[in-house]
Motif scaffolding. Structure first.
Motif, PDB file in Angstrom:
ATOM      1  N   TYR A  54     -33.976 -55.566 -37.059  1.00 42.76           N
ATOM      2  CA  TYR A  54     -33.717 -54.153 -37.338  1.00 42.76           C
ATOM      3  C   TYR A  54     -33.566 -53.902 -38.831  1.00 42.76           C
ATOM      4  CZ  TYR A  54     -33.029 -52.877 -32.446  1.00 42.76           C
ATOM      5  OH  TYR A  54     -33.210 -52.626 -31.115  1.00 42.76           O
ATOM      6  N   LEU A  55     -32.834 -54.777 -39.508  1.00 44.92           N
ATOM      7  CA  LEU A  55     -32.620 -54.610 -40.945  1.00 44.92           C
ATOM      8  C   LEU A  55     -33.940 -54.693 -41.704  1.00 44.92           C
ATOM      9  CD1 LEU A  55     -30.599 -54.371 -43.322  1.00 44.92           C
ATOM     10  CD2 LEU A  55     -30.575 -56.871 -43.368  1.00 44.92           C
ATOM     11  N   LEU A  56     -34.728 -55.685 -41.416  1.00 42.16           N
ATOM     12  CA  LEU A  56     -36.021 -55.830 -42.095  1.00 42.16           C
ATOM     13  C   LEU A  56     -36.937 -54.657 -41.795  1.00 42.16           C
ATOM     14  CD1 LEU A  56     -37.824 -57.663 -43.852  1.00 42.16           C
ATOM     15  CD2 LEU A  56     -38.751 -58.540 -41.708  1.00 42.16           C
ATOM     16  N   PHE A  57     -36.960 -54.215 -40.536  1.00 36.98           N
ATOM     17  CA  PHE A  57     -37.795 -53.075 -40.177  1.00 36.98           C
ATOM     18  C   PHE A  57     -37.355 -51.825 -40.944  1.00 36.98           C
ATOM     19  CE2 PHE A  57     -38.712 -49.388 -37.471  1.00 36.98           C
ATOM     20  CZ  PHE A  57     -40.088 -49.493 -37.433  1.00 36.98           C
ATOM     21  N   LEU A  58     -36.050 -51.600 -41.052  1.00 39.14           N
ATOM     22  CA  LEU A  58     -35.563 -50.437 -41.797  1.00 39.14           C
ATOM     23  C   LEU A  58     -35.965 -50.499 -43.268  1.00 39.14           C
ATOM     24  CD1 LEU A  58     -32.015 -49.914 -40.251  1.00 39.14           C
ATOM     25  CD2 LEU A  58     -34.016 -48.427 -40.043  1.00 39.14           C
ATOM     26  N   VAL A  59     -35.884 -51.673 -43.860  1.00 43.35           N
ATOM     27  CA  VAL A  59     -36.285 -51.822 -45.264  1.00 43.35           C
ATOM     28  C   VAL A  59     -37.774 -51.542 -45.419  1.00 43.35           C
ATOM     29  CG1 VAL A  59     -36.584 -53.501 -47.129  1.00 43.35           C
ATOM     30  CG2 VAL A  59     -34.420 -53.373 -45.904  1.00 43.35           C
ATOM     31  N   LEU A  63     -39.711 -48.265 -47.322  1.00 39.87           N
ATOM     32  CA  LEU A  63     -40.678 -48.391 -48.408  1.00 39.87           C
ATOM     33  C   LEU A  63     -41.841 -47.426 -48.229  1.00 39.87           C
ATOM     34  CD1 LEU A  63     -40.826 -52.273 -48.875  1.00 39.87           C
ATOM     35  CD2 LEU A  63     -39.759 -50.590 -50.397  1.00 39.87           C
ATOM     36  N   ILE A  64     -42.071 -46.997 -47.001  1.00 40.43           N
ATOM     37  CA  ILE A  64     -43.127 -46.020 -46.712  1.00 40.43           C
ATOM     38  C   ILE A  64     -42.565 -44.599 -46.676  1.00 40.43           C
ATOM     39  CG2 ILE A  64     -44.803 -45.288 -44.968  1.00 40.43           C
ATOM     40  CD1 ILE A  64     -44.937 -48.279 -44.142  1.00 40.43           C
ATOM     41  N   ILE A  65     -41.400 -44.429 -46.060  1.00 38.05           N
ATOM     42  CA  ILE A  65     -40.832 -43.090 -45.845  1.00 38.05           C
ATOM     43  C   ILE A  65     -40.425 -42.406 -47.154  1.00 38.05           C
ATOM     44  CG2 ILE A  65     -38.847 -41.848 -44.890  1.00 38.05           C
ATOM     45  CD1 ILE A  65     -38.908 -43.751 -42.547  1.00 38.05           C
ATOM     46  N   TYR A  70     -41.084 -37.713 -50.743  1.00 41.34           N
ATOM     47  CA  TYR A  70     -41.187 -37.036 -52.037  1.00 41.34           C
ATOM     48  C   TYR A  70     -42.496 -36.259 -52.156  1.00 41.34           C
ATOM     49  CZ  TYR A  70     -37.089 -39.301 -54.019  1.00 41.34           C
ATOM     50  OH  TYR A  70     -35.819 -39.707 -54.280  1.00 41.34           O
ATOM     51  N   ILE A  71     -43.550 -36.807 -51.569  1.00 44.26           N
ATOM     52  CA  ILE A  71     -44.852 -36.150 -51.649  1.00 44.26           C
ATOM     53  C   ILE A  71     -44.890 -34.876 -50.812  1.00 44.26           C
ATOM     54  CG2 ILE A  71     -47.300 -36.416 -51.064  1.00 44.26           C
ATOM     55  CD1 ILE A  71     -46.971 -39.387 -51.825  1.00 44.26           C
ATOM     56  N   ILE A  72     -44.342 -34.926 -49.591  1.00 43.44           N
ATOM     57  CA  ILE A  72     -44.454 -33.764 -48.688  1.00 43.44           C
ATOM     58  C   ILE A  72     -43.189 -32.904 -48.645  1.00 43.44           C
ATOM     59  CG2 ILE A  72     -46.221 -34.846 -47.252  1.00 43.44           C
ATOM     60  CD1 ILE A  72     -44.073 -35.475 -45.206  1.00 43.44           C
ATOM     61  N   VAL A  89     -37.545 -34.928 -34.788  1.00 39.32           N
ATOM     62  CA  VAL A  89     -37.383 -35.569 -33.477  1.00 39.32           C
ATOM     63  C   VAL A  89     -38.631 -36.377 -33.123  1.00 39.32           C
ATOM     64  CG1 VAL A  89     -37.172 -35.093 -31.001  1.00 39.32           C
ATOM     65  CG2 VAL A  89     -35.695 -33.902 -32.622  1.00 39.32           C
ATOM     66  N   ILE A  90     -39.793 -35.802 -33.335  1.00 41.94           N
ATOM     67  CA  ILE A  90     -41.049 -36.503 -33.042  1.00 41.94           C
ATOM     68  C   ILE A  90     -41.183 -37.737 -33.928  1.00 41.94           C
ATOM     69  CG2 ILE A  90     -43.570 -36.318 -33.207  1.00 41.94           C
ATOM     70  CD1 ILE A  90     -43.226 -33.359 -32.323  1.00 41.94           C
ATOM     71  N   PHE A  91     -40.841 -37.608 -35.187  1.00 43.57           N
ATOM     72  CA  PHE A  91     -40.926 -38.731 -36.118  1.00 43.57           C
ATOM     73  C   PHE A  91     -39.962 -39.851 -35.722  1.00 43.57           C
ATOM     74  CE2 PHE A  91     -39.771 -40.895 -40.086  1.00 43.57           C
ATOM     75  CZ  PHE A  91     -41.025 -41.344 -40.458  1.00 43.57           C
ATOM     76  N   THR A  92     -38.768 -39.498 -35.265  1.00 40.47           N
ATOM     77  CA  THR A  92     -37.796 -40.502 -34.830  1.00 40.47           C
ATOM     78  C   THR A  92     -38.315 -41.267 -33.612  1.00 40.47           C
ATOM     79  OG1 THR A  92     -35.994 -39.128 -35.661  1.00 40.47           O
ATOM     80  CG2 THR A  92     -35.409 -40.867 -34.110  1.00 40.47           C
ATOM     81  N   ALA A  93     -38.886 -40.551 -32.662  1.00 42.45           N
ATOM     82  CA  ALA A  93     -39.480 -41.219 -31.490  1.00 42.45           C
ATOM     83  C   ALA A  93     -40.626 -42.130 -31.917  1.00 42.45           C
ATOM     84  CB  ALA A  93     -39.961 -40.179 -30.486  1.00 42.45           C
ATOM     85  N   PHE A  94     -41.401 -41.677 -32.868  1.00 41.95           N
ATOM     86  CA  PHE A  94     -42.505 -42.468 -33.401  1.00 41.95           C
ATOM     87  C   PHE A  94     -41.987 -43.758 -34.039  1.00 41.95           C
ATOM     88  CE2 PHE A  94     -45.589 -43.238 -36.903  1.00 41.95           C
ATOM     89  CZ  PHE A  94     -46.699 -43.512 -36.117  1.00 41.95           C
ATOM     90  N   LEU A  95     -40.870 -43.680 -34.763  1.00 39.21           N
ATOM     91  CA  LEU A  95     -40.288 -44.870 -35.386  1.00 39.21           C
ATOM     92  C   LEU A  95     -39.862 -45.902 -34.354  1.00 39.21           C
ATOM     93  CD1 LEU A  95     -38.149 -43.614 -38.384  1.00 39.21           C
ATOM     94  CD2 LEU A  95     -40.223 -44.951 -38.418  1.00 39.21           C
ATOM     95  N   PHE A  96     -39.255 -45.444 -33.248  1.00 39.10           N
ATOM     96  CA  PHE A  96     -38.864 -46.390 -32.207  1.00 39.10           C
ATOM     97  C   PHE A  96     -40.092 -47.070 -31.608  1.00 39.10           C
ATOM     98  CE2 PHE A  96     -34.865 -43.933 -32.118  1.00 39.10           C
ATOM     99  CZ  PHE A  96     -33.991 -44.999 -32.300  1.00 39.10           C
TER     100      PHE A  96
END
Length: 162
Positions: A54-59, A63-65, A70-72, A89-96
């Motif tokens: 989980y920690l590595l995935f969050l890091v 790096l992408i988010i 900042y761009i959008i 909400v859609i983005f959070t589901a996408f992350l899981f």
């Protein structure tokens, strides 16, 4: 570079045993891996460290988010707040969903790595990439002929040598 990064990720998020895998377990895992099935890590001697994953995935995802946000940012600032909430909400589901894919990808990679390590131990003169399908076929044939586990390695080596 990508291979080294992948190896570091796997070594960080998985606890990998130093003990060798038995021949029969290796052959079963090889068949399942060739068929694209999910492998049980305990039989191959590895275990996921969930907190580290989980920690590595969050890091990695941050790096992408962060640069993307900042761009959008201007686009979201102009949107209605309700649309922003729905998108969040859609983005959070996408992350899981991405995390599950990440977990499966690392599981497949560590399984392949472990099978190749044990392959070089049991079949040092037969490279994995060239012989893994042939050995699977020979093992299936040996199971059909009721070859005992004691004679299995000799049976496979005899068929590979022929």
């Amino acid at each position: 570079m990508f291979e080294k990064l992948k190896e570091n990720i796997i070594n960080y998020i998985y606890n990998i045993s130093k003990q060798p895998v038995k021949l029969n377990v290796l052959l079963q895992a090889n068949i399942l891996f060739n068929e694209g099935m999910k492998l049980d890590g305990t039989k191959l001697g590895f275990r996921l460290r969930a907190a580290r994953a989980y920690l590595l995935f969050l890091v990695l995802i941050h790096l992408i988010i962060i640069p993307t946000s900042y761009i959008i940012h201007e686009l979201f600032a102009a949107l209605d707040c309700h649309a922003s909430i729905i998108i969040a909400v859609i983005f959070t589901a996408f992350l899981f969903g991405i995390f599950n894919y990440f977990k499966e990808w690392t599981n497949d990679e560590v399984s392949k790595m472990r099978i190749k390590q044990m392959w070089s131990l049991h079949f040092p003169h037969f490279p994995y990439d060239e012989f893994h399908v042939e050995v699977s076929n020979i093992f299936e044939k040996a199971k059909n002929e009721d070859i005992k586990h004691v004679d299995l390695e000799r049976y496979i080596l005899d068929h590979l040598s022929a």
